[in-house]
Design an enzyme around this catalytic site. Sequence first.
Site, PDB file in Angstrom:
ATOM      1  N   HIS A 111       0.853  -1.206   0.000  1.00  0.00           N
ATOM      2  CA  HIS A 111       0.000   0.000   0.000  1.00  0.00           C
ATOM      3  C   HIS A 111       0.873   1.235   0.000  1.00  0.00           C
ATOM      4  CE1 HIS A 111      -3.002   2.923   1.569  1.00  0.00           C
ATOM      5  NE2 HIS A 111      -3.843   2.122   0.961  1.00  0.00           N
ATOM      6  N   PHE A 112       1.214   1.733  -1.029  1.00  0.00           N
ATOM      7  CA  PHE A 112       1.101   1.444  -2.444  1.00  0.00           C
ATOM      8  C   PHE A 112       2.457   1.006  -2.992  1.00  0.00           C
ATOM      9  CE2 PHE A 112      -2.287   4.515  -1.637  1.00  0.00           C
ATOM     10  CZ  PHE A 112      -3.357   3.924  -2.265  1.00  0.00           C
TER      11      PHE A 112
END
Length: 149
Positions: free
Chosen positions: A46-47
């Site tokens: 993430h991410f």
Amino acid sequence: MSFQHILASLPYEPPFLFVDGLSRLDDDGAEGYFTFQPKMDFYKGHFKNNPVTPGVLLTECCAQIGLVCLGLHLLGKENVAIAKVGIGFSSSEMEFLKPVFPGEKVRVTSKKIYFRFRKLKCEVKMYDANGDLVCKGILAGMLTNNKDE
């Protein structure tokens, strides 16, 4: 009731504990802090190549410090055995203003809106190390004195 007693009574443990400590706790609110360590597992996805703390975990941090710690304090004043407290998150309305990156320490404040019939509703705010507002909102939950309720 001491900060350490409240922290020891939280129904969480790593990796889902988002409270490092408390700096204020009274009948009207709470203040505490947490550092989102860079090696926390959720940052891996993430991410991609740009890790950011998910908003749901910012909300959880606000709830643990601003709602649960305060709720345990308030129940303790009613002579409830807080080791047997059950917690149910009932509503959240959060606004996210800035990202929180790996390694950042945040400070959460809460202000009690009401505590009636074991339902606690609070206004919460999260700040970064520079004192900038990261997110804010209204959180509510139910606290029971028996995990079977």
